[in-house]
Scaffold this active site. Sequence first.
Site, PDB file in Angstrom:
ATOM      1  N   ARG A 127       0.850  -1.208   0.000  1.00 15.02           N
ATOM      2  CA  ARG A 127       0.000   0.000   0.000  1.00 15.02           C
ATOM      3  C   ARG A 127       0.877   1.246   0.000  1.00 15.02           C
ATOM      4  O   ARG A 127       0.571   2.236  -0.662  1.00 15.02           O
ATOM      5  CB  ARG A 127      -0.929  -0.012   1.220  1.00 15.02           C
ATOM      6  CG  ARG A 127      -1.741  -1.302   1.299  1.00 15.02           C
ATOM      7  CD  ARG A 127      -3.226  -1.137   1.477  1.00 15.02           C
ATOM      8  NE  ARG A 127      -3.879  -2.397   1.122  1.00 15.02           N
ATOM      9  CZ  ARG A 127      -4.471  -3.225   1.978  1.00 15.02           C
ATOM     10  NH1 ARG A 127      -4.558  -2.902   3.247  1.00 15.02           N
ATOM     11  NH2 ARG A 127      -5.033  -4.339   1.565  1.00 15.02           N
TER      12      ARG A 127
ATOM     13  N   GLU B 218     -12.845 -15.023  10.589  1.00 13.33           N
ATOM     14  CA  GLU B 218     -12.986 -14.259   9.343  1.00 13.33           C
ATOM     15  C   GLU B 218     -12.854 -15.147   8.111  1.00 13.33           C
ATOM     16  O   GLU B 218     -11.754 -15.372   7.607  1.00 13.33           O
ATOM     17  CB  GLU B 218     -11.934 -13.133   9.280  1.00 13.33           C
ATOM     18  CG  GLU B 218     -12.049 -12.293   8.009  1.00 13.33           C
ATOM     19  CD  GLU B 218     -11.021 -11.171   7.916  1.00 13.33           C
ATOM     20  OE1 GLU B 218     -10.118 -11.096   8.757  1.00 13.33           O
ATOM     21  OE2 GLU B 218     -11.139 -10.355   6.979  1.00 13.33           O
TER      22      GLU B 218
ATOM     23  N   LYS C 239     -16.519 -12.248  11.288  1.00  6.70           N
ATOM     24  CA  LYS C 239     -16.124 -11.146  10.391  1.00  6.70           C
ATOM     25  C   LYS C 239     -16.256 -11.628   8.950  1.00  6.70           C
ATOM     26  O   LYS C 239     -15.312 -12.163   8.372  1.00  6.70           O
ATOM     27  CB  LYS C 239     -14.691 -10.721  10.706  1.00  6.70           C
ATOM     28  CG  LYS C 239     -14.122  -9.664   9.779  1.00  6.70           C
ATOM     29  CD  LYS C 239     -12.901  -8.999  10.369  1.00  6.70           C
ATOM     30  CE  LYS C 239     -12.238  -8.090   9.357  1.00  6.70           C
ATOM     31  NZ  LYS C 239     -11.268  -7.174   9.946  1.00  6.70           N
TER      32      LYS C 239
ATOM     33  N   SER D 162     -14.291  -4.910   4.768  1.00  9.81           N
ATOM     34  CA  SER D 162     -14.719  -4.091   3.626  1.00  9.81           C
ATOM     35  C   SER D 162     -14.299  -4.705   2.295  1.00  9.81           C
ATOM     36  O   SER D 162     -14.968  -4.482   1.285  1.00  9.81           O
ATOM     37  CB  SER D 162     -14.252  -2.646   3.758  1.00  9.81           C
ATOM     38  OG  SER D 162     -12.862  -2.532   3.929  1.00  9.81           O
ATOM     39  N   GLY D 163     -13.195  -5.431   2.258  1.00 12.57           N
ATOM     40  CA  GLY D 163     -12.862  -6.280   1.121  1.00 12.57           C
ATOM     41  C   GLY D 163     -12.514  -5.595  -0.192  1.00 12.57           C
ATOM     42  O   GLY D 163     -12.543  -6.237  -1.225  1.00 12.57           O
ATOM     43  N   GLY D 164     -12.255  -4.288  -0.163  1.00 11.65           N
ATOM     44  CA  GLY D 164     -11.919  -3.593  -1.398  1.00 11.65           C
ATOM     45  C   GLY D 164     -13.062  -2.754  -1.952  1.00 11.65           C
ATOM     46  O   GLY D 164     -12.926  -2.136  -3.009  1.00 11.65           O
TER      47      GLY D 164
ATOM     48  N   ARG E 217      -9.361  -1.117   4.924  1.00  7.14           N
ATOM     49  CA  ARG E 217      -9.267  -0.138   3.833  1.00  7.14           C
ATOM     50  C   ARG E 217     -10.391   0.895   3.858  1.00  7.14           C
ATOM     51  O   ARG E 217     -10.152   2.081   3.589  1.00  7.14           O
ATOM     52  CB  ARG E 217      -9.238  -0.864   2.479  1.00  7.14           C
ATOM     53  CG  ARG E 217      -7.908  -1.463   2.161  1.00  7.14           C
ATOM     54  CD  ARG E 217      -7.996  -2.465   1.047  1.00  7.14           C
ATOM     55  NE  ARG E 217      -8.636  -3.708   1.469  1.00  7.14           N
ATOM     56  CZ  ARG E 217      -8.831  -4.767   0.685  1.00  7.14           C
ATOM     57  NH1 ARG E 217      -8.454  -4.718  -0.578  1.00  7.14           N
ATOM     58  NH2 ARG E 217      -9.387  -5.862   1.141  1.00  7.14           N
TER      59      ARG E 217
HETATM   60  P1  13P Z   1     -10.612  -4.771   4.657  1.00  8.79           P
HETATM   61  O1  13P Z   1     -11.694  -4.050   5.428  1.00  8.79           O
HETATM   62  O2  13P Z   1      -9.660  -3.855   3.958  1.00  8.79           O
HETATM   63  O3  13P Z   1     -11.143  -5.870   3.807  1.00  8.79           O
HETATM   64  O4  13P Z   1      -9.703  -5.491   5.735  1.00  8.79           O
HETATM   65  C1  13P Z   1     -10.307  -6.184   6.745  1.00  8.79           C
HETATM   66  C2  13P Z   1      -9.345  -7.145   7.277  1.00  8.79           C
HETATM   67  O5  13P Z   1      -9.074  -7.175   8.446  1.00  8.79           O
HETATM   68  C3  13P Z   1      -8.730  -8.096   6.335  1.00  8.79           C
HETATM   69  O6  13P Z   1      -8.299  -9.205   7.047  1.00  8.79           O
END
Ligand code: 13P
Length: 342
Positions: free
Chosen positions: A33, A177, A219, A261-263, A294
Amino acid sequence: MNTQALMDTARTLVAGDKGLLAIDESSPTCNKRFATLGIPQTVDARRAYRELIITTPGLGACISGVILYDETIRQQKKDGTSFLEVLGDAGIIPGIKVDTGAKDMAGHPGEKITDGLDGLRDRLADYVQLGARFAKWRAVVAIGEGIPSRACIEANAHALARYAALCQEAGLVPIVEPEVLMDGEHTLAQCFAVTEQVLHTVFEQLYRQEVVLEGMLLKPNMVLPGSTCPTQEAVEAVADATVKCLARTVPAAVPGIAFLSGGQTAELASARLNAMNLRVKSRPPWALAFSFARAIQQPALEIWSGQLANVKAAQQALLQRARCNQAARRGEYSTVMDATGA
Ligand code: 13P
């Protein structure tokens, strides 16, 4: 096992309208990043960035817990104050990412299995000693030609359940998660079917490993069309599909669901979370919260860009996104908040 303490921590993490902030990117991910913004990829740049985040004034009013990485949990502010002390002073519960990454799965091209079970009991004991109260383990499931396989789903679900059982034994609340990735051309319906299958399998494995559901958090991904799918459903359709999928698969004993959030863009992640909290008519049994990385950090990271002079503006942007998601938990977020910075 102190089950009551686990339950109390899990409930506190998703209480009211607060949520979690994930700053647990591994050093290689954080460097990636940084590289896109020309920020030096050094231990001190990562330390300075995490200091910026956790010292944001007012963060504790909207963030209940912060997920740290092994490097970060041991770091200090420039003045020598430990990050854990900073979080404690802000009333924020510290957590720790304990998986060691998603690796290529043998015999299954395009699929990953998450590593980190070897030696985990000892590592958890160290983190408890340092002051962590909860942990996180991420499994990833990709959708594509002929995937995911049952082998990938079952192996990842099994690892998640073994991790969760070890966490509870150590006195840490496990955040479980399983992320169905949004990369690809798949439809919302395909994401729904895969997410449903993954969550069923994960809860079956959690049951078999005797994980106390009241003392954990889930999650998951939201149920979304693939990022390159030509049909991109409206916010409301995503919210309805996500809640329907969760209602079918997540036992009522789980106190909270904190989405990744996943992108997604920061605004869409807030809007979709908001729609879920607004539209669910019969109150769902679990809190619908956030655990974004993110979708809270990205605007702040871009403003900071490694420059000391930008710290204050970056902190304002971070707080703004945290507040938007706090409002989304109440069903009170609107894009006007983004436009006005209110
Ligand atoms: P994002 O919200 O960017 O997807 O990251 C969450 C996270 O903890 C990834 O493992």
